[in-house]
Scaffold this active site. Structure first.
Site, PDB file in Angstrom:
ATOM      1  N   LYS A 185       0.850  -1.181   0.000  1.00 26.21           N
ATOM      2  CA  LYS A 185       0.000   0.000   0.000  1.00 26.21           C
ATOM      3  C   LYS A 185       0.887   1.232   0.000  1.00 26.21           C
ATOM      4  O   LYS A 185       1.625   1.483   0.949  1.00 26.21           O
ATOM      5  CB  LYS A 185      -0.891  -0.022   1.235  1.00 26.21           C
ATOM      6  CG  LYS A 185      -1.738   1.208   1.367  1.00 26.21           C
ATOM      7  CD  LYS A 185      -2.755   0.990   2.458  1.00 26.21           C
ATOM      8  CE  LYS A 185      -3.504   2.263   2.735  1.00 26.21           C
ATOM      9  NZ  LYS A 185      -4.528   2.053   3.762  1.00 26.21           N
ATOM     10  N   LYS A 238      -2.081  -1.581  -3.985  1.00 22.23           N
ATOM     11  CA  LYS A 238      -2.948  -0.406  -3.921  1.00 22.23           C
ATOM     12  C   LYS A 238      -2.115   0.851  -3.987  1.00 22.23           C
ATOM     13  O   LYS A 238      -1.157   0.944  -3.233  1.00 22.23           O
ATOM     14  CB  LYS A 238      -3.733  -0.495  -2.614  1.00 22.23           C
ATOM     15  CG  LYS A 238      -4.506   0.719  -2.215  1.00 22.23           C
ATOM     16  CD  LYS A 238      -5.133   0.459  -0.856  1.00 22.23           C
ATOM     17  CE  LYS A 238      -5.920   1.668  -0.396  1.00 22.23           C
ATOM     18  NZ  LYS A 238      -6.550   1.448   0.886  1.00 22.23           N
TER      19      LYS A 238
END
Ligand code: PBG
Length: 319
Positions: A185, A238
């Site tokens: 992330k 992500k």
């Protein structure tokens, strides 16, 4: 028959923002077509999504109150805990994923509990207390499991969060509750509309102390590997579009289902582009072609699952 890169509704995970109250459907300013829903409207919407062929949803809660210990995040009567039960009681065969993080529940908007020692500096004199943060994340995960979630999805980027959650779940008899780890992330500029939607922006400092810098793919792969070792059942990259190489590398290297988060800013960009570029009569067609091109690209890069706010539209177009 031979095209493996086609997107289908069953690849998609649809995110929801859930609020308390009755009959609420509050538009989110920066994300046209996305709403904050109360439980009654959530159930209606999930029912529609399911009828379109979407099998999985991801829940984010917006609590009525915030505090330093994020107490609403692990309350038995918290909004996400209620939403899990409501979906499980009212909609058949939908997999429920629940975000496990603190940022929407803390007064300061960071993804951890603040403390004086032993961890990452986020601003002058303020640190994330790693131990307390892991404790809180485990409590949230447990409360979601008790409410009946299928997958908890820790997104705080706290080291060893997957391990802490797996141990807590196993110890309390939730061996079947699975974990989707937000492993890679990045500290991205594409999260702005989400923070607006979830009311989760940091009030000071930023998240670069715990999210990944976007220049480093090796670190991202190491994080994915660590999460798999700690027990993640699905791993996440992500955002999506600036990180297609990470998807491809992770897909080649690891043998775990890979979910990719097509995040809020990427969604907002599509909406803004369509609005600016096409005459009104042509907008729907452009949006459809554009979104299918983007999601096909994400699949072709190696995603097994795609978390996307476009999910319902896509499922309709594919019908
Ligand atoms: C953090 C979290 C973020 C998103 C979901 N959970 C990012 C952040 O605020 O740092 C972003 C998702 C999106 O942009 O759609 N718990």
């Amino acid at each position: 028959m031979v095209n493996k890169n086609q997107v289908s509704a069953t690849d998609l995970i649809l995110p929801y923002f859930v609020v308390s109250g009755q009959n609420r459907k509050k538009p989110i300013d920066k994300m046209p077509g996305v709403y904050r829903l109360s439980l009654d409207n959530l159930i209606k919407d999930v029912t529609v999504a399911k009828s379109l062929g979407i099998n999985a949803v991801l829940l984010f809660g917006i609590p009525d109150s915030k505090d330093a210990s994020a107490s609403q995040s692990f309350s038995k009567t918290g909004i996400v805990q209620k939403a899990i039960k409501a979906i499980k009681d009212n909609v058949k065969d939908v997999l429920v994923f629940t975000d496990v993080c603190l940022c929407a529940y803390t007064t300061h908007g960071h993804c951890g509990i603040l403390g004086p020692h032993n961890a990452k500096r986020i601003a002058h004199g303020d640190f994330i207390d790693h131990k307390k943060t892991l404790g809180a994340l485990a409590k949230i995960a447990l409360s979601h499991a008790e409410a009946g979630t299928d997958f908890v999805a820790p997104s705080a980027m706290a080291k060893k969060q997957v391990k802490a959650i797996r141990e807590a779940l196993d110890k309390n008899g939730f061996k079947k509750t699975k974990i989707m780890g937000y492993s890679a992330k990045f500290a991205s500029n594409f999260y702005g509309p989400f923070r607006n939607a979830a009311d989760s922006a940091a009030k000071f400092g930023d998240r670069s102390g715990y999210q990944l810098g976007f220049g480093d793919y090796k670190k991202a792969l190491a994080e994915i590997e660590a999460d798999i070792k700690e027990g993640a059942d699905i791993v996440v990259v992500k955002p999506a579009l600036s990180y297609l190489d990470i998807i491809t590398r992770a897909h080649a290297k690891f043998n775990k289902p890979l979910a990719v988060y097509n995040v809020s800013g990427e969604y907002a960009m599509v909406k803004a582009y369509v609005e600016r570029i096409a005459h009104s009569a042509k907008r729907k067609a452009l949006e459809k072609n554009l979104v299918l091109e983007i999601l096909t690209g994400i699949k072709r890069a190696g995603a097994d699952l795609i978390i996307t706010y476009h999910a319902k539209d896509v499922a309709k177009w594919l019908k």
